[in-house]
Design a protein around this motif. Sequence first.
Motif, short mmCIF file in Angstrom:
data_model
loop_
_atom_site.label_atom_id
_atom_site.label_comp_id
_atom_site.label_asym_id
_atom_site.label_seq_id
_atom_site.Cartn_x
_atom_site.Cartn_y
_atom_site.Cartn_z
N GLU A 1 56.44 62.43 87.54
CA GLU A 1 57.15 63.11 86.17
C GLU A 1 58.32 62.15 85.66
OE1 GLU A 1 58.75 66.75 87.74
OE2 GLU A 1 56.85 67.72 87.63
N ASP B 1 61.47 72.27 76.98
CA ASP B 1 60.52 72.77 77.71
C ASP B 1 60.54 74.21 78.32
OD1 ASP B 1 57.94 72.55 79.27
OD2 ASP B 1 58.82 71.01 80.53
N HIS C 1 53.14 66.74 80.17
CA HIS C 1 52.51 67.67 81.07
C HIS C 1 50.95 67.19 81.52
CE1 HIS C 1 55.99 70.45 80.98
NE2 HIS C 1 55.90 70.53 79.79
#
Length: 486
Positions: free
Chosen positions: A173, A205, A287
């Motif tokens: 990530e 987000d 994502h």
Amino acid sequence: MDLDPKLLNVITLLIATLIAAKIIATFLIPRSRKRLPPVVNAWPVFGGLFRFLKGPIVMLRQEYPKLGSVFTLNLLNKNITFLIGPEVSAHFFKASESDLSQQEVYQFNVPTFGPGVVFDVDYSVRQEQFRFFTEALRVNKLKGYVDQMVFEAQEYFSKWGESGEVDLKQELERLIILTASGCLLGDEVRNKLFDDVSALFHDLDNGMQPISVIFPYLPIPAHRRRDQARKKLADIFATIINSRKQSGKCENDMLQCFIDSKYKNGRPTTESEVTGLLIAALFAGQHTSSITSTWTGAYLLCNPKHMAAVINEQKDLVNKHGDNVDHDILSEMNVLYRCIKEALRLHPPLIMLLRSSHSDFTVTTKEGKDYDIPKGHIVATSPAFANRLPHVFKDPDTYDPDRYGPGREEDKAAGAFSYISFGGGRHGCLGEPFAYLQIKAIWSHLLRNFELELVSPFPETDWNAMVVGVKGKVMVRYKRKVLQCS
């Protein structure tokens, strides 16, 4: 006793009306009234709301065996008709925007992306904005982005020690947001404002909650933080845009592409539009790449056969090209590509795709049964469910990248739209090539430079997230290889 003539007239008129209504129903009402899809059993008024919120995939697993590939769920005042499988999905993916529209069903994105972009504009403007994305993702642009991807992977993993344990999910990530900052947002963000922008994107987000789909402007703390973050990001990008324009500086990033883009009438993009398009690009790519990178690693680490295959592919490429990694070399990684594609089949981050129907249409199931879908229905398909249909994919719950290899090609054997992790048709994901290159750049580096071992249990799926990903930590033990490659 004789009936009153007035009462007799009323009764006669009522009977005549009922007979006329029956005749109209039999002969004049369109056939679609006779061929409506079966309906999921649900509570009155609330319909299938509770079942849907509990988990659409659970509901699909229960209803598909009973009702087949086409069925309707009543959801409050809406009807959602599901089309499951390639035989009934062609219209979903190929229909024009005037027949099946994205705009109404994705309005909940507007507070995040901002005004004047994507789902806040009519279709003709949206098409032009998608053209900006397409131009920013052409091969000549992608080649420059790959250099940034490779550089970021080298820099990030150079900070790992000789051996240790890491949460692979968290590491990927972090790396992918760094890479996205360099490729999409530019050096000004990557080198000077990364921490600030990363924190703001985090608030943006987290402002996308399940409740946001139904009430995107509900005054809850997550929405307030989302709106504040959106405003601050707009201010940051406005400063960068003005600085570039005044200095004449030109960079090889998506930000520059959006700054230079012009509509067909010659109008340049505005600061607000550039900001919104960048946010949309980052949401679309971050994502998917981080989730799919993690699943790919988890599956490879649990499948020695496929791990050996991708390592051998890397050895062959090193023998052929040396330590160099660029766009063309990444494009040669077919074994790794199939491993990524299979992880994405089993775990597509977007589990539901939606459209709003503006006209009636008919679908035919693989059994030859016709159903007429009425205008006004929300039409849905599910990559997470459709990608595991046993009549399309052999042993669908098994991780088997070879299913895409020469001679099998299961994703094509059942026809178009058998594999829909990136959507398809008119609204196929524009960022698919970017995503594959990014994941390949990361995993080619890891495979060449580290021995890896999964030390935590195989991860579970986080069905509660808006973008469905990996639940919990994915702990990996690593050891740096003696002979390093790029």
